[in-house]
Design an enzyme around this catalytic site. Structure first.
Site, mmCIF file in Angstrom:
data_model
loop_
_atom_site.group_PDB
_atom_site.id
_atom_site.type_symbol
_atom_site.label_atom_id
_atom_site.label_comp_id
_atom_site.label_asym_id
_atom_site.label_seq_id
_atom_site.Cartn_x
_atom_site.Cartn_y
_atom_site.Cartn_z
ATOM 1 N N LYS A 83 0.847 -1.202 0.000
ATOM 2 C CA LYS A 83 0.000 0.000 0.000
ATOM 3 C C LYS A 83 0.875 1.241 0.000
ATOM 4 O O LYS A 83 0.649 2.178 -0.774
ATOM 5 C CB LYS A 83 -0.928 0.003 1.225
ATOM 6 C CG LYS A 83 -2.108 -0.929 1.065
ATOM 7 C CD LYS A 83 -2.872 -1.157 2.357
ATOM 8 C CE LYS A 83 -3.956 -2.204 2.127
ATOM 9 N NZ LYS A 83 -4.529 -2.749 3.345
ATOM 10 N N GLN B 238 -5.018 -1.305 9.509
ATOM 11 C CA GLN B 238 -4.932 -2.664 8.950
ATOM 12 C C GLN B 238 -5.528 -3.692 9.918
ATOM 13 O O GLN B 238 -5.184 -3.717 11.100
ATOM 14 C CB GLN B 238 -3.446 -2.995 8.677
ATOM 15 C CG GLN B 238 -3.215 -4.327 8.021
ATOM 16 C CD GLN B 238 -3.760 -4.391 6.587
ATOM 17 O OE1 GLN B 238 -3.563 -3.491 5.792
ATOM 18 N NE2 GLN B 238 -4.455 -5.468 6.280
ATOM 19 N N ASP C 241 -11.401 2.835 3.785
ATOM 20 C CA ASP C 241 -11.820 1.427 3.702
ATOM 21 C C ASP C 241 -13.339 1.326 3.517
ATOM 22 O O ASP C 241 -13.849 0.263 3.160
ATOM 23 C CB ASP C 241 -11.430 0.686 4.990
ATOM 24 C CG ASP C 241 -10.265 -0.276 4.779
ATOM 25 O OD1 ASP C 241 -10.002 -0.648 3.616
ATOM 26 O OD2 ASP C 241 -9.640 -0.666 5.786
#
Ligand code: NAD
Length: 291
Positions: free
Chosen positions: A54, A98, A121
């Site tokens: 990422k 995460q 997200d």
């Protein structure tokens, strides 16, 4: 029929190239650089790889990339304080924590603390709700990537029968909502669905998000259907190593479908590309540059 293989790597590369152009435009036109912060708690090897990728891809498209790597014993209070700091940092437009988080941390509480405008997200209840009522929202990345892949072979999905297998909040439910937005007739199938093969046989588009290797068989697929395989399952090989397979029995399904995503190289590469897309979208929303 032999299915067209939908090349997720190539589509993802195109999405990233488009993002790089938009980031350059934002810098020259509005004078700021969109920024993404990724927070990793602990040393889970798979999470470390995701976070590294990422960060790398964020920098490659010209955005600011910040990584916070915290020890596994980090308290919930300290993590919430970091999220709060990032919420108030004007140079950070997207925040991603995460998952999975260690057991002593309430993941739901942490995710719900992220400013919905920075929730790249798309897991915050505010974004989930906005997606469901059809308002502008930050939408989860893997579902968005799945729809982009389906549309890469058929731009207009209107009126098609879509069957999604799996009803998770991360994949199945948002995919259903996105296909509804595309004017598909949507069936959300799950572990209690009766006659699943019969239900899947009705589908012009099948999205498999089950987490069971090669679960969807070739004879469940309607001839000519588009098959999007979200599953990522690691299975052992005879030589003691392992390989990745999807939730669809690929060889069988590819003989019947009109188009199919492979695993690896299908939906997988789209997730980070869509994360970058969300970060740009979030940055523009925060600056009042989109409605
Ligand atoms: P999950 O375990 O949260 O949900 C699985 C769903 O499958 C559940 O809703 C369940 O009802 C359904 N299910 C289970 N057994 C079934 C059965 N026998 N018949 C019908 N339905 C059944 O999983 P998830 O997080 O949605 O992930 C699904 C798959 O997608 C996994 O393989 C995961 O690794 C993969 N995934 C990939 C990406 C990516 O490509 N970047 C991202 C997220 C998830």
């Amino acid at each position: 029929m032999t299915a067209k293989i939908i090349d997720g790597k190539a589509v993802a590369a195109q999405v990233r190239a488009d993002i790089a152009v938009r980031v350059a435009e934002i810098k020259s036109k509005y004078g700021f650089q969109p920024g993404l912060a990724v927070v990793l708690v602990g040393e889970d090897p798979a999470s470390q790889v995701y976070v590294r990728n990422k960060g790398k891809q964020t920098a490659e498209v010209g955005m600011k990339s910040i990584e916070h790597k915290l020890p596994v014993e980090t308290s919930e209070a300290d993590l919430l304080a970091l999220v709060d700091k990032l919420n108030n940092d004007d140079t950070i437009n997207g925040i991603l924590v995460q998952l999975p988080l260690p057991d002593h941390v309430n993941a739901e509480k942490v995710l719900n603390t992220i400013d919905p405008m920075k929730d790249v997200d798309g897991f915050h209840p505010m974004n989930v709700g906005r997606l469901w009522i059809g308002e502008r929202a930050l939408v989860p990345c893997t579902p968005t990537g799945s729809i982009i892949l389906a549309k890469s072979v058929q731009e207009n999905l209107s009126g098609m029968e879509a069957v999604i297998i799996g009803r998770s909040n991360i994949v199945g439910k948002p995919v259903a909502q996105l296909l509804l937005r595309e004017n598909c007739t949507v069936t959300l199938a799950h572990s209690r669905t009766k006659d699943l093969p019969g239900v899947v046989r009705r589908a012009d588009i099948v999205v498999a998000a089950v987490g069971i290797p090669e679960f969807v068989k070739g004879d469940w697929i309607k001839p000519g259907a588009i098959v999007i395989d979200v599953g990522i399952n690691r299975i052992p090989k005879d030589d003691g190593k392992s390989r990745l397979v999807g939730d669809v029995a690929y060889e069988e399904a590819a003989k019947v479908a009109s188009a199919i995503t492979p695993v690896p190289g299908g939906v997988g590469p789209m997730t980070i590309a869509c994360l970058l897309r969300n970060t740009v979208e979030a940055a523009l929303m925060q600056k009042g540059l989109v409605a």
